[in-house]
Design a protein around this motif. Structure first.
Motif, PDB file in Angstrom:
ATOM      1  N   THR A  46       0.837  -1.203   0.000  1.00  0.00           N
ATOM      2  CA  THR A  46       0.000   0.000   0.000  1.00  0.00           C
ATOM      3  C   THR A  46       0.877   1.260   0.000  1.00  0.00           C
ATOM      4  OG1 THR A  46      -0.112  -0.136   2.406  1.00  0.00           O
ATOM      5  CG2 THR A  46      -1.953  -1.078   1.190  1.00  0.00           C
ATOM      6  N   LEU A 209      -5.601  -3.956  -4.696  1.00  0.00           N
ATOM      7  CA  LEU A 209      -4.987  -2.995  -3.764  1.00  0.00           C
ATOM      8  C   LEU A 209      -6.036  -2.201  -2.975  1.00  0.00           C
ATOM      9  CD1 LEU A 209      -2.060  -2.469  -3.102  1.00  0.00           C
ATOM     10  CD2 LEU A 209      -1.925  -0.944  -5.066  1.00  0.00           C
ATOM     11  N   ALA A 213      -6.205  -1.262   1.166  1.00  0.00           N
ATOM     12  CA  ALA A 213      -5.999   0.134   1.545  1.00  0.00           C
ATOM     13  C   ALA A 213      -7.324   0.834   1.835  1.00  0.00           C
ATOM     14  CB  ALA A 213      -5.220   0.856   0.448  1.00  0.00           C
ATOM     15  N   ASN A 217      -7.607   2.945  -3.950  1.00  0.00           N
ATOM     16  CA  ASN A 217      -6.387   2.487  -4.621  1.00  0.00           C
ATOM     17  C   ASN A 217      -5.311   3.558  -4.449  1.00  0.00           C
ATOM     18  OD1 ASN A 217      -4.342   2.039  -6.508  1.00  0.00           O
ATOM     19  ND2 ASN A 217      -5.732   0.978  -7.907  1.00  0.00           N
ATOM     20  N   SER A 274      -1.382  -6.079  -1.256  1.00  0.00           N
ATOM     21  CA  SER A 274      -2.224  -6.983  -2.032  1.00  0.00           C
ATOM     22  C   SER A 274      -1.265  -7.950  -2.727  1.00  0.00           C
ATOM     23  CB  SER A 274      -3.010  -6.155  -3.047  1.00  0.00           C
ATOM     24  OG  SER A 274      -3.614  -6.973  -4.017  1.00  0.00           O
TER      25      SER A 274
END
Ligand SMILES: NC(=O)CC[C@H](N)C(=O)O
Length: 309
Positions: A46, A209, A213, A217, A274
């Protein structure tokens, strides 16, 4: 934690002698041709730190991993009404099982088994032709991964449509209970096509992702879903993402994850990264054998777990 790339390289190196283990899915004829020795891993932090190894830039059939994306789309369109059509409990059965559907009157246990994802395809179809719905799904995944080269492999979609007897049975069964709004062939057209999305580990890790987070993104700055929705999708991945192997995956890896019979797994370390892995050989629950092992090793080496440090 030591250097992420060094950890990923070591995992790749350790698993190299075992490449080819497990059983490649052959009930979809087009998948039976895949080289069982393929192996890829990509980690997207992240914080922008990335690491990858092996065949991480070779596209593969993401199959049921796509069910995370269609669920996200359906929740965006229908909100909590999604849960009138599909449950949120682990099934304890195989991914393509029909047994619970009769007892539960056509309402699948969760959105990640085949029956549940077929119900979700029906929801994504609302207000669209099948072609439009498929286009919407592809554009959504391209947006998540920030990559407009992502596409469906039409040969895989055709192959599955030609041999998808169990899925055809599941869809007809649900339609018989009045639980699908659209014609069975339309719903399955959407389902088979999104399962046939071809993506690399790198693209898949990027597309997940937002779940790592808090819904946003960090590469693009796009807010995809709310923080609460990201948490809830992660919860479903943890409890239902590996079919009847979900408990074992939670025990060994400790991260939300979603597998597909193409041998891919998307895993989420909330607040951290991720991760996408690909190894076509499957275990008895239909989840990637070495992919699960790679994630177990990664979680162990990084300390990433939703159950504590
Ligand atoms: N577990 C999976 O990846 C199953 C998806 C596959 N398209 C099927 O319907 O059988």
């Amino acid at each position: 934690m030591e250097n992420l790339q060094a950890i990923v390289d070591e995992i790749h190196h350790t698993l190299m002698p075992r490449l080819g283990e497990g059983k490649v899915a052959d009930y979809i004829p087009q998948l039976a041709h895949i080289d069982p020795r393929k192996f890829g891993i990509a980690v997207m932090g992240t914080d922008g730190v990335t690491a990858s190894a092996g065949d991480c830039d070779e596209p593969f059939s993401i199959q049921s991993v796509s069910k995370v994306f269609t669920l996200t789309l359906a929740l965006g369109k229908h909100g909590e009404n999604v849960w009138k059509r599909v449950g949120r409990e682990p099934s304890g059965s195989a991914f393509n099982s029909i047994v619970q559907l009769e007892h539960e009157e056509g309402k699948p246990r969760n959105p990640f088994i085949n029956a549940g994802a077929i119900a979700v395809s029906d929801l994504v179809l609302a207000g669209h032709t099948p072609r439009e719905a498929i286009g919407e799904i592809v554009r959504f995944v391209q947006y998540l991964a920030d990559d407009d080269t992502i596409a469906i492999d039409p040969a895989v979609a055709r192959s599955e449509a030609a041999t998808g007897y169990r899925n055809i049975a599941l869809a007809n069964f649900m339609r018989g209970f009045g639980k699908l709004d659209h014609p069975v062939d339309h719903v399955l057209g959407v389902y088979f096509h999104h399962c046939a999305l071809a993506m690399t580990c790198t693209q898949l890790a990027r597309s997940g992702l937002f779940l790592a987070a808090a819904g946003r993104n960090p590469l693009t700055g796009h807010t995809v879903v709310s923080r609460q929705r990201a948490r809830r999708i992660n919860a479903l991945m943890l409890t239902c993402g590996h079919y009847d192997g979900s408990g074992d995956f939670a025990y060994r890896v400790g991260l939300p994850g979603k597998s597909g019979v193409g041998g891919g797994i998307l895993a989420v370390a909330p607040g951290k990264a991720s991760i996408a892995v690909w190894s076509p050989g499957l275990n008895h629950s239909g989840n990637s054998l070495l992919g699960s092992l790679a994630l177990e090793m990664l979680a162990h080496r990084t300390g990433w777990s939703v159950f504590g440090p």
